[in-house]
Design an enzyme around this catalytic site. Sequence first.
Site, PDB file in Angstrom:
ATOM      1  N   SER A 183      78.861  96.199 -23.372  1.00 49.94           N
ATOM      2  CA  SER A 183      78.110  97.373 -23.833  1.00 49.94           C
ATOM      3  C   SER A 183      77.146  96.976 -24.930  1.00 49.94           C
ATOM      4  O   SER A 183      77.416  96.051 -25.714  1.00 49.94           O
ATOM      5  CB  SER A 183      79.115  98.393 -24.381  1.00 49.94           C
ATOM      6  OG  SER A 183      78.460  99.394 -25.129  1.00 49.94           O
ATOM      7  N   TYR A 211      86.679 100.781 -30.173  1.00 50.78           N
ATOM      8  CA  TYR A 211      86.146 100.611 -28.814  1.00 50.78           C
ATOM      9  C   TYR A 211      85.155  99.446 -28.778  1.00 50.78           C
ATOM     10  O   TYR A 211      85.260  98.543 -27.937  1.00 50.78           O
ATOM     11  CB  TYR A 211      85.459 101.899 -28.325  1.00 50.78           C
ATOM     12  CG  TYR A 211      84.650 101.665 -27.069  1.00 50.78           C
ATOM     13  CD1 TYR A 211      85.283 101.458 -25.847  1.00 50.78           C
ATOM     14  CD2 TYR A 211      83.258 101.596 -27.111  1.00 50.78           C
ATOM     15  CE1 TYR A 211      84.547 101.196 -24.699  1.00 50.78           C
ATOM     16  CE2 TYR A 211      82.518 101.337 -25.972  1.00 50.78           C
ATOM     17  CZ  TYR A 211      83.153 101.140 -24.765  1.00 50.78           C
ATOM     18  OH  TYR A 211      82.420 100.873 -23.634  1.00 50.78           O
ATOM     19  N   LYS A 243      85.090  95.419 -26.878  1.00 47.97           N
ATOM     20  CA  LYS A 243      84.041  94.765 -26.077  1.00 47.97           C
ATOM     21  C   LYS A 243      83.651  93.431 -26.696  1.00 47.97           C
ATOM     22  O   LYS A 243      83.437  92.434 -25.987  1.00 47.97           O
ATOM     23  CB  LYS A 243      82.813  95.682 -25.949  1.00 47.97           C
ATOM     24  CG  LYS A 243      83.074  96.958 -25.150  1.00 47.97           C
ATOM     25  CD  LYS A 243      83.462  96.665 -23.710  1.00 47.97           C
ATOM     26  CE  LYS A 243      83.767  97.928 -22.922  1.00 47.97           C
ATOM     27  NZ  LYS A 243      84.390  97.659 -21.615  1.00 47.97           N
TER      28      LYS A 243
HETATM   29  P1  NAD Z   1      85.067 105.832 -16.621  1.00 50.67           P
HETATM   30  O1  NAD Z   1      86.140 106.288 -17.553  1.00 50.67           O
HETATM   31  O2  NAD Z   1      84.402 106.834 -15.759  1.00 50.67           O
HETATM   32  O3  NAD Z   1      85.626 104.660 -15.685  1.00 50.67           O
HETATM   33  C1  NAD Z   1      86.638 103.768 -16.084  1.00 50.67           C
HETATM   34  C2  NAD Z   1      87.683 103.773 -14.978  1.00 50.67           C
HETATM   35  O4  NAD Z   1      88.732 102.859 -15.326  1.00 50.67           O
HETATM   36  C3  NAD Z   1      88.336 105.141 -14.788  1.00 50.67           C
HETATM   37  O5  NAD Z   1      88.342 105.480 -13.418  1.00 50.67           O
HETATM   38  C4  NAD Z   1      89.760 104.945 -15.309  1.00 50.67           C
HETATM   39  O6  NAD Z   1      90.681 105.771 -14.638  1.00 50.67           O
HETATM   40  C5  NAD Z   1      89.974 103.461 -15.045  1.00 50.67           C
HETATM   41  N1  NAD Z   1      90.961 102.806 -15.917  1.00 50.67           N
HETATM   42  C6  NAD Z   1      91.021 102.805 -17.277  1.00 50.67           C
HETATM   43  N2  NAD Z   1      92.063 102.075 -17.704  1.00 50.67           N
HETATM   44  C7  NAD Z   1      92.671 101.582 -16.579  1.00 50.67           C
HETATM   45  C8  NAD Z   1      93.783 100.727 -16.359  1.00 50.67           C
HETATM   46  N3  NAD Z   1      94.524 100.258 -17.384  1.00 50.67           N
HETATM   47  N4  NAD Z   1      94.112 100.405 -15.089  1.00 50.67           N
HETATM   48  C9  NAD Z   1      93.394 100.872 -14.047  1.00 50.67           C
HETATM   49  N5  NAD Z   1      92.339 101.681 -14.192  1.00 50.67           N
HETATM   50  C10 NAD Z   1      91.967 102.031 -15.450  1.00 50.67           C
HETATM   51  O7  NAD Z   1      84.001 105.035 -17.511  1.00 50.67           O
HETATM   52  P2  NAD Z   1      82.597 104.422 -17.093  1.00 50.67           P
HETATM   53  O8  NAD Z   1      81.568 105.114 -17.887  1.00 50.67           O
HETATM   54  O9  NAD Z   1      82.464 104.352 -15.637  1.00 50.67           O
HETATM   55  O10 NAD Z   1      82.757 102.970 -17.708  1.00 50.67           O
HETATM   56  C11 NAD Z   1      83.057 101.828 -16.925  1.00 50.67           C
HETATM   57  C12 NAD Z   1      83.017 100.600 -17.809  1.00 50.67           C
HETATM   58  O11 NAD Z   1      81.737 100.489 -18.410  1.00 50.67           O
HETATM   59  C13 NAD Z   1      84.019 100.624 -18.964  1.00 50.67           C
HETATM   60  O12 NAD Z   1      84.506  99.324 -19.161  1.00 50.67           O
HETATM   61  C14 NAD Z   1      83.169 101.052 -20.140  1.00 50.67           C
HETATM   62  O13 NAD Z   1      83.696 100.610 -21.375  1.00 50.67           O
HETATM   63  C15 NAD Z   1      81.865 100.372 -19.817  1.00 50.67           C
HETATM   64  N6  NAD Z   1      80.681 100.996 -20.444  1.00 50.67           N
HETATM   65  C16 NAD Z   1      80.424 102.322 -20.260  1.00 50.67           C
HETATM   66  C17 NAD Z   1      79.301 102.900 -20.865  1.00 50.67           C
HETATM   67  C18 NAD Z   1      79.010 104.375 -20.723  1.00 50.67           C
HETATM   68  O14 NAD Z   1      78.269 104.911 -21.537  1.00 50.67           O
HETATM   69  N7  NAD Z   1      79.516 105.061 -19.722  1.00 50.67           N
HETATM   70  C19 NAD Z   1      78.440 102.107 -21.627  1.00 50.67           C
HETATM   71  C20 NAD Z   1      78.726 100.752 -21.776  1.00 50.67           C
HETATM   72  C21 NAD Z   1      79.848 100.202 -21.171  1.00 50.67           C
HETATM   73  C1  WQD Z   2      72.791 109.374 -27.386  1.00 50.59           C
HETATM   74  C2  WQD Z   2      71.889 110.056 -28.409  1.00 50.59           C
HETATM   75  C3  WQD Z   2      73.080 110.933 -30.296  1.00 50.59           C
HETATM   76  C4  WQD Z   2      75.308 113.967 -28.005  1.00 50.59           C
HETATM   77  C5  WQD Z   2      77.662 105.893 -26.680  1.00 50.59           C
HETATM   78  C6  WQD Z   2      78.620 104.853 -27.191  1.00 50.59           C
HETATM   79  C7  WQD Z   2      78.254 103.506 -26.667  1.00 50.59           C
HETATM   80  C8  WQD Z   2      78.106 103.516 -25.144  1.00 50.59           C
HETATM   81  C9  WQD Z   2      77.288 104.662 -24.650  1.00 50.59           C
HETATM   82  C10 WQD Z   2      80.068 102.690 -24.065  1.00 50.59           C
HETATM   83  C11 WQD Z   2      72.242 109.739 -29.862  1.00 50.59           C
HETATM   84  C12 WQD Z   2      72.457 112.052 -29.501  1.00 50.59           C
HETATM   85  C13 WQD Z   2      74.474 112.928 -28.401  1.00 50.59           C
HETATM   86  C14 WQD Z   2      74.987 115.297 -28.405  1.00 50.59           C
HETATM   87  C15 WQD Z   2      73.034 114.445 -29.542  1.00 50.59           C
HETATM   88  N1  WQD Z   2      79.359 103.646 -24.478  1.00 50.59           N
HETATM   89  N2  WQD Z   2      73.361 113.160 -29.151  1.00 50.59           N
HETATM   90  N3  WQD Z   2      73.851 115.476 -29.173  1.00 50.59           N
HETATM   91  O1  WQD Z   2      75.977 107.157 -28.992  1.00 50.59           O
HETATM   92  O2  WQD Z   2      74.035 105.997 -27.854  1.00 50.59           O
HETATM   93  O3  WQD Z   2      76.335 105.552 -27.103  1.00 50.59           O
HETATM   94  O4  WQD Z   2      77.713 105.887 -25.252  1.00 50.59           O
HETATM   95  O5  WQD Z   2      79.969 101.519 -24.263  1.00 50.59           O
HETATM   96  O6  WQD Z   2      79.249 102.626 -27.076  1.00 50.59           O
HETATM   97  O7  WQD Z   2      78.586 104.844 -28.609  1.00 50.59           O
HETATM   98  O8  WQD Z   2      75.314 107.724 -26.596  1.00 50.59           O
HETATM   99  O9  WQD Z   2      75.014 109.800 -25.320  1.00 50.59           O
HETATM  100  O10 WQD Z   2      76.609 109.800 -27.282  1.00 50.59           O
HETATM  101  O11 WQD Z   2      74.157 109.643 -27.705  1.00 50.59           O
HETATM  102  O12 WQD Z   2      72.037 114.677 -30.245  1.00 50.59           O
HETATM  103  O13 WQD Z   2      75.697 116.264 -28.114  1.00 50.59           O
HETATM  104  O14 WQD Z   2      72.065 111.474 -28.270  1.00 50.59           O
HETATM  105  O15 WQD Z   2      72.988 111.207 -31.678  1.00 50.59           O
HETATM  106  O16 WQD Z   2      71.036 109.692 -30.576  1.00 50.59           O
HETATM  107  P1  WQD Z   2      75.371 106.627 -27.766  1.00 50.59           P
HETATM  108  P2  WQD Z   2      75.350 109.306 -26.668  1.00 50.59           P
END
Ligand code: NAD
Ligand code: WQD
Length: 332
Positions: free
Chosen positions: A126, A150, A154
């Site tokens: 991430s 969190y 990562k």
């Molecule tokens: P999500 O929660 O929709 O998907 C994660 C999936 O993993 C879920 O289906 C959950 O049930 C499963 N899971 C969690 N722990 C588990 C375990 N111990 N065993 C088996 N299954 C398990 O989240 P997402 O947004 O699809 O994220 C996917 C990956 O991407 C994650 O590693 C997350 O940290 C990373 N990521 C997400 C974002 C974001 O903003 N969505 C940003 C950067 C990185």
């Molecule tokens: C985006 C922008 C907020 C909600 C997070 C995690 C990051 C990654 C992705 C996993 C910011 C603003 C948000 C709201 C708002 N996840 N905001 N009102 O914070 O960039 O990243 O998700 O790895 O680790 O920190 O994403 O969508 O929460 O926010 O004004 O109700 O929207 O301040 O500027 P963020 P976000």
Amino acid sequence: MAQQILVTGGAGYIGSHVAVEVLNAGHDVVIVDNFVNSSHESIPAVEAATGKSVTFVEADVTDRAAMVSVLRDHNITAVIHMAALKAVGESVDQPLSYYANNIGGLVTLLDAMAEVGVYQFVFSSSATVYGDAKEVPIPESAPLSATNPYGQTKLMAEQILGDLAVSDDRWSILALRYFNPVGAHPSGTISEAPKGKPNNLMPSVMAAARGDLDQVMVFGDDYDTVDGTGVRDYIHVMDLASGHVAALESLSARAGFDAYNLGLGSGISVLELIAAASKASGIDIAYEIADRRPGDVAASVADPSRAKADLGWSAKLDIDRACQDTWRSQKR
Ligand code: NAD
Ligand code: WQD
């Protein structure tokens, strides 16, 4: 050549879209998920979107015996590891569950892979690993730091993967640092359905468009940005998914550990995203300016040039397309 790919977390938001693109690239997919943050409906949705069948195993990635069986029984050649807990605020309240799940799960899975002799690995990292970056757009060489448990998982995961690759040169490992994933499959059949109240911007904006939320709270309008609101690099989940296919297909021709940014390379503000979602939905989405959210940074934008040069991948879909696809999935 068709491969057998294990996608952990494949029932989740990003994982289900990645499964679709891996299937569309001609590979076979085995999904492992424990549904801690997703539902059974994802699996038929992936099959409907591709017209192909997937193998599904309900299991926890912290269960070593189950991981060994899955890898062995399905002749897995490479793993895309997306299973993790991802809520920043929850990780502050429950750090042990985050370390047990995200770090414990990673180590267990890698150990099972080594036992079975599978050494190709793509990891969901991430942009959170950049902390409060000084240089925007952010290159992969920027200093890394974590501001919450969190993010720490990562960062630690990338360190573990780097150490592992040094220890044994059979490993080929890529960490993909996602910026802000948004959007949905164009069919509208797969979507982000967070359990509980949405924390992220796009789910909140969509909840307001649907009428489930009175208005979007805009966290701060006094940042040093185009209109004072936070700027992010919102990448369409289908672009993100194609980035995983590019990474997967590069694994056999390389070795060691490396990390790549997956982003557009340009950012938009909170107010610009609300305007794009209003246009896509035809609904005038209400918002109110609130205080800054603790821990937020002013701007986070990727420098995606390395992924383009090395993986031949770049993002193609803009925020208007992401809002249209998200809205279509919400209407269903
Ligand atoms: P999500 O929660 O929709 O998907 C994660 C999936 O993993 C879920 O289906 C959950 O049930 C499963 N899971 C969690 N722990 C588990 C375990 N111990 N065993 C088996 N299954 C398990 O989240 P997402 O947004 O699809 O994220 C996917 C990956 O991407 C994650 O590693 C997350 O940290 C990373 N990521 C997400 C974002 C974001 O903003 N969505 C940003 C950067 C990185
Ligand atoms: C985006 C922008 C907020 C909600 C997070 C995690 C990051 C990654 C992705 C996993 C910011 C603003 C948000 C709201 C708002 N996840 N905001 N009102 O914070 O960039 O990243 O998700 O790895 O680790 O920190 O994403 O969508 O929460 O926010 O004004 O109700 O929207 O301040 O500027 P963020 P976000």
